[in-house]
Design a protein around this motif. Structure first.
Motif, PDB file in Angstrom:
ATOM      1  N   LEU A 133      11.977  23.138  18.974  1.00 23.60           N
ATOM      2  CA  LEU A 133      12.867  22.011  18.708  1.00 23.60           C
ATOM      3  C   LEU A 133      14.113  22.077  19.579  1.00 23.60           C
ATOM      4  O   LEU A 133      14.575  21.059  20.106  1.00 23.60           O
ATOM      5  CB  LEU A 133      13.262  21.996  17.231  1.00 23.60           C
ATOM      6  N   LEU A 134      14.661  23.274  19.756  1.00 25.31           N
ATOM      7  CA  LEU A 134      15.871  23.433  20.562  1.00 25.31           C
ATOM      8  C   LEU A 134      15.616  23.106  22.027  1.00 25.31           C
ATOM      9  O   LEU A 134      16.412  22.408  22.667  1.00 25.31           O
ATOM     10  CB  LEU A 134      16.394  24.862  20.432  1.00 25.31           C
ATOM     11  N   PHE A 135      14.509  23.609  22.582  1.00 22.42           N
ATOM     12  CA  PHE A 135      14.262  23.497  24.021  1.00 22.42           C
ATOM     13  C   PHE A 135      13.742  22.127  24.434  1.00 22.42           C
ATOM     14  O   PHE A 135      14.036  21.657  25.540  1.00 22.42           O
ATOM     15  CB  PHE A 135      13.269  24.565  24.476  1.00 22.42           C
ATOM     16  N   THR A 136      12.942  21.495  23.581  1.00 25.34           N
ATOM     17  CA  THR A 136      12.303  20.228  23.967  1.00 25.34           C
ATOM     18  C   THR A 136      13.103  19.002  23.571  1.00 25.34           C
ATOM     19  O   THR A 136      12.947  17.940  24.179  1.00 25.34           O
ATOM     20  CB  THR A 136      10.907  20.095  23.327  1.00 25.34           C
ATOM     21  N   GLY A 137      13.930  19.111  22.539  1.00 22.37           N
ATOM     22  CA  GLY A 137      14.624  17.932  22.029  1.00 22.37           C
ATOM     23  C   GLY A 137      13.719  17.009  21.251  1.00 22.37           C
ATOM     24  O   GLY A 137      14.120  15.897  20.882  1.00 22.37           O
ATOM     25  N   GLU A 138      12.500  17.449  20.996  1.00 21.35           N
ATOM     26  CA  GLU A 138      11.536  16.638  20.247  1.00 21.35           C
ATOM     27  C   GLU A 138      11.850  16.657  18.752  1.00 21.35           C
ATOM     28  O   GLU A 138      12.656  17.465  18.274  1.00 21.35           O
ATOM     29  CB  GLU A 138      10.114  17.155  20.469  1.00 21.35           C
ATOM     30  N   THR A 139      11.195  15.762  18.012  1.00 16.89           N
ATOM     31  CA  THR A 139      11.331  15.726  16.560  1.00 16.89           C
ATOM     32  C   THR A 139       9.988  16.036  15.908  1.00 16.89           C
ATOM     33  O   THR A 139       8.933  15.887  16.520  1.00 16.89           O
ATOM     34  CB  THR A 139      11.806  14.349  16.066  1.00 16.89           C
ATOM     35  N   LEU A 140      10.055  16.463  14.657  1.00 16.59           N
ATOM     36  CA  LEU A 140       8.874  16.680  13.843  1.00 16.59           C
ATOM     37  C   LEU A 140       8.987  15.815  12.592  1.00 16.59           C
ATOM     38  O   LEU A 140      10.086  15.450  12.176  1.00 16.59           O
ATOM     39  CB  LEU A 140       8.732  18.154  13.449  1.00 16.59           C
ATOM     40  N   SER A 141       7.857  15.510  11.994  1.00 15.66           N
ATOM     41  CA  SER A 141       7.865  14.673  10.797  1.00 15.66           C
ATOM     42  C   SER A 141       8.375  15.463   9.597  1.00 15.66           C
ATOM     43  O   SER A 141       8.431  16.699   9.602  1.00 15.66           O
ATOM     44  CB  SER A 141       6.452  14.164  10.502  1.00 15.66           C
ATOM     45  N   ALA A 142       8.720  14.733   8.554  1.00 17.71           N
ATOM     46  CA  ALA A 142       9.171  15.383   7.318  1.00 17.71           C
ATOM     47  C   ALA A 142       8.085  16.305   6.768  1.00 17.71           C
ATOM     48  O   ALA A 142       8.373  17.416   6.312  1.00 17.71           O
ATOM     49  CB  ALA A 142       9.548  14.325   6.281  1.00 17.71           C
ATOM     50  N   GLN A 143       6.839  15.855   6.837  1.00 15.37           N
ATOM     51  CA  GLN A 143       5.742  16.667   6.308  1.00 15.37           C
ATOM     52  C   GLN A 143       5.549  17.933   7.139  1.00 15.37           C
ATOM     53  O   GLN A 143       5.288  19.007   6.592  1.00 15.37           O
ATOM     54  CB  GLN A 143       4.445  15.857   6.282  1.00 15.37           C
ATOM     55  N   GLU A 144       5.684  17.819   8.465  1.00 10.55           N
ATOM     56  CA  GLU A 144       5.587  19.008   9.315  1.00 10.55           C
ATOM     57  C   GLU A 144       6.704  19.994   8.999  1.00 10.55           C
ATOM     58  O   GLU A 144       6.479  21.206   8.906  1.00 10.55           O
ATOM     59  CB  GLU A 144       5.642  18.597  10.792  1.00 10.55           C
ATOM     60  N   MET A 145       7.906  19.478   8.799  1.00 11.65           N
ATOM     61  CA  MET A 145       9.025  20.361   8.493  1.00 11.65           C
ATOM     62  C   MET A 145       8.913  20.949   7.086  1.00 11.65           C
ATOM     63  O   MET A 145       9.458  22.015   6.815  1.00 11.65           O
ATOM     64  CB  MET A 145      10.345  19.623   8.673  1.00 11.65           C
ATOM     65  N   LYS A 146       8.187  20.276   6.217  1.00 11.61           N
ATOM     66  CA  LYS A 146       7.894  20.863   4.898  1.00 11.61           C
ATOM     67  C   LYS A 146       6.942  22.038   5.075  1.00 11.61           C
ATOM     68  O   LYS A 146       7.099  23.092   4.435  1.00 11.61           O
ATOM     69  CB  LYS A 146       7.292  19.820   3.960  1.00 11.61           C
TER      70      LYS A 146
END
Length: 262
Positions: A163-176
Motif C-alpha cells: 500500500l505504501l509503495f504503490t499508492g493503490e487501494t484495497l477494498s473494505a473486505q480485503e482489509m478485513k
C-alpha cells in the motif's frame, strides 16, 4: 454561516464526529484541526459520553490532508507549529491514547491522512463500498502521522509496504481479511450498525475499558513479562473500584450492572 467542516453530535452517550467537507473529499484542513482541538478534550472530560465514532459525509471518509494548506504552513516562522505538527500532536496522538473507545466508520474513500485517522481508532467498521490505501507515494509525499510507522503493526508487513509503495487501494473486505477492518456492512446500514456497536461497548465499565485499552496499546512495545506486570498492576487498582464490585454483585444478583466509571 456555512456548516462546520467537523460536526459534533451526542447520540445517546456516543460522540459522533463527522468530517464535513464532501466536495473536498473530507480532506483535513485547518478548521477541522481546530475543531478536533476543541472537541477532543471536551469529550474526554464528559462522563456522559462513553465512546466516540469518527465518520465522514459524502463519497469519502477522508482523502488525507489538504495539501495546499500543508504547503502553505511550511512558510510559518521557525518554532511555530505547522499544519502537520498540530495534526499529529493535537489530534492523532490524543486519539490514539483517548481514554474512551474510538470507532472509525469508513463511509467511503479512505486514504493518506484518512488512513492515519482510521489507525487512531480502536475498532474499524467499513461500508462495503469503502476503499482504503495510503496514497502518499502518488504525490511524492512522505507519511508523517503513522502511515509507515504504524500500518505494519496492524496488517501484514508486506501488505503495508504494498500500500505504501504503490499508492493503490484495497477494498473494505480485503482489509478485513488483513485485520485492519473489524466489520464490513452495507453502505446504508453503516451508521446504524456502528451506533449499535458503540452502544454495546458503552454499556461496559468505562474504567475497565480505559485500563484494558492502556495495557493493550502499550503491550506491543513491551516484553511479555512487562506487559503482564502492567496488566496485574492495573488489575489490583481495578479491584478497588466501584465498577468491579458492582459487576460481581450484579452477576450474583442476576441483574444488569450499572457502571459509573469509578
Amino acid at each position: 454561516m456555512s456548516e462546520a467542516n467537523l460536526l459534533f453530535e451526542n447520540r445517546d452517550g456516543i460522540a459522533w464526529l463527522t468530517l464535513n467537507r464532501p466536495k473536498g473529499m473530507n480532506a483535513i484542513n485547518g478548521e477541522i484541526i481546530e475543531l478536533y482541538e476543541k472537541y477532543i478534550p471536551e469529550i474526554a472530560n464528559n462522563d456522559e459520553i462513553r465512546a466516540v465514532v469518527i465518520t465522514g459525509t459524502g463519497a469519502a471518509f477522508c482523502a488525507g490532508a489538504d495539501l495546499k494548506e500543508v504547503l502553505a504552513s511550511q512558510k510559518l516562522p521557525p518554532g511555530e507549529k505547522d499544519f502537520l505538527d498540530r495534526l499529529c500532536e493535537n489530534v492523532f496522538n490524543p486519539l490514539r491514547d483517548f481514554p474512551k473507545p474510538v470507532i472509525a466508520a469508513l463511509n467511503g474513500i479512505t486514504m493518506a491522512g484518512g488512513l492515519e485517522t482510521a489507525m487512531c481508532a480502536d475498532i474499524v467498521v467499513a461500508a462495503e463500498s469503502a476503499v482504503i490505501g495510503d496514497a502518499h507515494a502518488n504525490f511524492g509525499v512522505y507519511p508523517g502521522a503513522g502511515g509507515a510507522a504504524l500500518l505494519p503493526r496492524i496488517i501484514p508487513h508486506n501488505v503495508a509496504k504494498y500500500l505504501l509503495f504503490t499508492g493503490e487501494t484495497l477494498s473494505a473486505q480485503e482489509m478485513k481479511t488483513y485485520g485492519f477492518v473489524n466489520v464490513v456492512t452495507n453502505d446504508d446500514e453503516l451508521q446504524d450498525k456502528t451506533q449499535k456497536l458503540a452502544l454495546k461497548i458503552a454499556s461496559k465499565s468505562p474504567i475497565a475499558l480505559r485500563r484494558m485499552k492502556e495495557v493493550a496499546n502499550q503491550a506491543l512495545d513491551k516484553s511479555r513479562d512487562a506487559a503482564l506486570e502492567h496488566e496485574q498492576v492495573l488489575l489490583r487498582k481495578h479491584m478497588r473500584s466501584y465498577d468491579f464490585t458492582e459487576g460481581l454483585t450484579a452477576f450474583s444478583e442476576k441483574r444488569k450492572p450499572q457502571f459509573i466509571g469509578k
